[in-house]
Design a protein around this motif. Sequence first.
Motif, PDB file in Angstrom:
ATOM      1  N   ASP A  27       2.307   7.784  10.810  1.00 35.69           N
ATOM      2  CA  ASP A  27       2.830   6.561  10.191  1.00 35.69           C
ATOM      3  C   ASP A  27       4.165   6.763   9.476  1.00 35.69           C
ATOM      4  O   ASP A  27       5.116   6.033   9.701  1.00 35.69           O
ATOM      5  CB  ASP A  27       1.813   5.981   9.209  1.00 35.69           C
ATOM      6  N   CYS A  28       4.243   7.783   8.599  1.00 37.79           N
ATOM      7  CA  CYS A  28       5.445   7.934   7.767  1.00 37.79           C
ATOM      8  C   CYS A  28       6.276   9.167   8.114  1.00 37.79           C
ATOM      9  O   CYS A  28       7.298   9.408   7.496  1.00 37.79           O
ATOM     10  CB  CYS A  28       5.063   7.974   6.293  1.00 37.79           C
ATOM     11  N   THR A  63      -2.669   8.043   5.155  1.00 35.07           N
ATOM     12  CA  THR A  63      -3.249   8.019   6.498  1.00 35.07           C
ATOM     13  C   THR A  63      -4.048   9.295   6.735  1.00 35.07           C
ATOM     14  O   THR A  63      -3.644  10.372   6.304  1.00 35.07           O
ATOM     15  CB  THR A  63      -2.127   7.921   7.559  1.00 35.07           C
TER      16      THR A  63
END
Length: 57
Positions: free
Chosen positions: A12-13, A34
């Motif tokens: 995600d990041c 996450t």
Amino acid sequence: MSGSFYKVECPDCENEQVVFGKASTEVACAVCGTTLARPTGGNADIEGDVLETVEAR
């Protein structure tokens, strides 16, 4: 204790975090939360991309 440590990229990041290959608890990303690894009773199921092996045992 035998097992390896892996540098995993969060899907995600894109944070990079070191995860134990036989994690016995769920490992969350330190930035966004996450799940990066789930315990399976043996080797952990790693959710992100493994970038490299940091320490092999």
